[in-house]
Design a protein around this motif. Structure first.
Motif, short mmCIF file in Angstrom:
data_model
loop_
_atom_site.label_atom_id
_atom_site.label_comp_id
_atom_site.label_asym_id
_atom_site.label_seq_id
_atom_site.Cartn_x
_atom_site.Cartn_y
_atom_site.Cartn_z
N THR A 112 50.98 65.78 16.27
CA THR A 112 50.44 65.98 17.87
C THR A 112 49.23 66.12 17.64
O THR A 112 48.83 65.04 19.08
CB THR A 112 51.07 67.19 17.67
OG1 THR A 112 52.12 67.18 17.58
CG2 THR A 112 50.93 67.49 19.08
N SER A 154 45.55 71.97 20.84
CA SER A 154 46.56 71.53 21.46
C SER A 154 48.05 71.13 20.59
O SER A 154 49.39 71.54 20.73
CB SER A 154 46.64 70.07 22.72
OG SER A 154 46.50 69.45 22.04
N ASN A 158 50.84 73.67 19.64
CA ASN A 158 52.90 72.69 19.73
C ASN A 158 53.28 73.27 18.15
O ASN A 158 54.21 74.07 18.00
CB ASN A 158 52.39 71.30 20.02
CG ASN A 158 53.60 70.92 19.50
OD1 ASN A 158 54.87 70.98 20.79
ND2 ASN A 158 54.10 69.93 19.19
N HIS A 162 56.40 75.21 17.84
CA HIS A 162 58.01 74.35 16.55
C HIS A 162 58.20 75.16 15.22
O HIS A 162 59.99 75.91 14.71
CB HIS A 162 58.01 72.97 16.50
CG HIS A 162 58.18 72.76 17.95
ND1 HIS A 162 59.17 72.53 18.75
CD2 HIS A 162 57.39 71.89 18.24
CE1 HIS A 162 59.53 72.14 19.22
NE2 HIS A 162 58.35 71.02 19.18
N THR A 201 64.42 72.07 23.10
CA THR A 201 63.07 72.10 22.73
C THR A 201 61.45 71.29 22.39
O THR A 201 60.57 70.53 22.76
CB THR A 201 62.64 73.81 21.91
OG1 THR A 201 63.38 74.56 22.95
CG2 THR A 201 61.05 73.75 22.74
N THR A 205 59.04 68.83 24.06
CA THR A 205 57.65 68.49 24.18
C THR A 205 56.86 67.35 23.11
O THR A 205 56.38 66.81 23.22
CB THR A 205 57.66 69.19 22.13
OG1 THR A 205 58.38 69.41 21.56
CG2 THR A 205 56.86 70.86 23.29
N VAL A 208 56.19 65.43 26.13
CA VAL A 208 55.27 65.75 26.54
C VAL A 208 53.94 65.13 25.55
O VAL A 208 53.39 64.43 26.62
CB VAL A 208 55.06 67.17 26.56
CG1 VAL A 208 52.91 67.86 27.04
CG2 VAL A 208 55.91 67.50 27.83
#
Length: 311
Positions: A112, A154, A158, A162, A201, A205, A208
């Motif tokens: 990510t 970030s 994230n 998860h 979810t 994400t 995103v």
């Protein structure tokens, strides 16, 4: 095991990473190939980190973010590849529950972070090409550090979301993870409860952190292309193409495989395909990034000459 047949993996203490066990004849070949690419990743990215740190001419925003990317790739590959090499070499395919939890967290966090960092790098290129007179103001060192920190924070935030959701789910009796590392979709398949909320979810994400960064990157490069087309200087055009072309290639090598895995509905066929796609972006892509950024880069070649005392 509890009364309704559900188990918590922590009580058993391990998972079995199935990996490429369905193709035993490929395991030795894969071991050699993965080892070569892993060594290339270590050498190439360490080279960029050391060079960017030692040479004052490379103390610019572009190379600051490239240094972050190289460190990120080192951590990303090391979070999964050593375990894969052990599993490919020997008959044991197990990973401890704690090891799986840690691996899941770091693989997801670093993946990510890379998505966000690539957006930051594209903004840096946009500022350099489209706003050259304001570049030093836009990419102030403090702002660059803030962007880098935001990328890392970030990604790890994230992943915390998860990972906690995934490991709270009760699992069924077997612990065979149909992948070569612990990842969210593979672990969700072991659950004996409804995981639609987790899958939704993950899809949101993933959109995103994959689609939005990709849109922002393409928007930046749309503006860069317009600026390049207005350029009169051939030298300026070649310089922009060299740095921006390298970044765009890295973006393609990372985002296309990621979209193939995280933005398509799961199926039996996609599981096996997903392993080889994941092998590409966890092993091949991080080893190619240093080559892509340094092969035709005059700044890096000049830094190497200065470091060796050749100029």
């Amino acid at each position: 095991m509890n009364d309704d047949g559900k188990v918590n993996a922590s009580s058993e203490g391990y998972f079995i990473l199935v990996g490429f066990s369905n193709w035993p004849h490929l395991e030795v070949v894969l071991f050699v190939v993965v080892l070569i690419f892993y060594l290339m990743t270590l050498i190439g990215n360490l080279f960029i980190i050391i060079l960017s740190y030692l040479d004052s001419h490379l103390h610019t925003p572009m190379y600051f973010f490239l240094l972050n990317l190289s460190f990120l790739d080192l951590c990303y590959t090391t979070s999964s590849i050593p375990q894969l090499l052990v599993n490919l070499w020997g008959p044991e395919k197990t990973i401890s529950y704690a090891g799986c939890m840690i691996q899941l967290y770091f693989v997801l966090a670093l993946g990510t972070t890379e998505c966000v960092l690539l957006v930051v790098m594209s903004y840096d290129r946009y500022a350099a090409v489209c706003r050259p007179l304001h570049y030093t103001l836009l990419m102030h060192p403090r702002f660059c550090h803030l962007l880098a920190v935001a990328s890392w924070v970030s990604g790890f935030t994230n992943s915390a979301l998860h990972s906690s959701f995934t490991f709270w789910i009760p699992l069924c009796g077997h612990h065979q993870v149909d992948h070569f590392f612990c990842e969210v979709p593979a672990l969700l398949r072991l659950s004996c409860v409804d995981t639609h909320a987790n899958e939704l979810t993950l899809m949101i994400t993933s959109s995103v952190f994959v689609l939005i960064p990709l849109i922002l990157i393409l928007t930046s490069y749309g503006a860069i292309v317009q600026a390049v087309l207005r350029m009169q200087s051939t030298t300026g055009f070649q310089r922009v193409f060299g740095t921006c072309g390298a970044h765009l290639m890295v973006v393609s090598l990372f985002f296309i495989p990621a979209m193939c895995i995280y933005l398509q509905p799961p199926s039996e066929n996609s599981q096996d395909q997903g392993k080889f796609i994941a092998l590409f972006y966890t092993v091949v892509t991080p080893s190619l990034n240093p080559l892509i950024y340094t092969l035709r880069n005059k700044d890096v070649r000049g830094a190497v000459k200065r470091l060796m005392g050749w100029e």
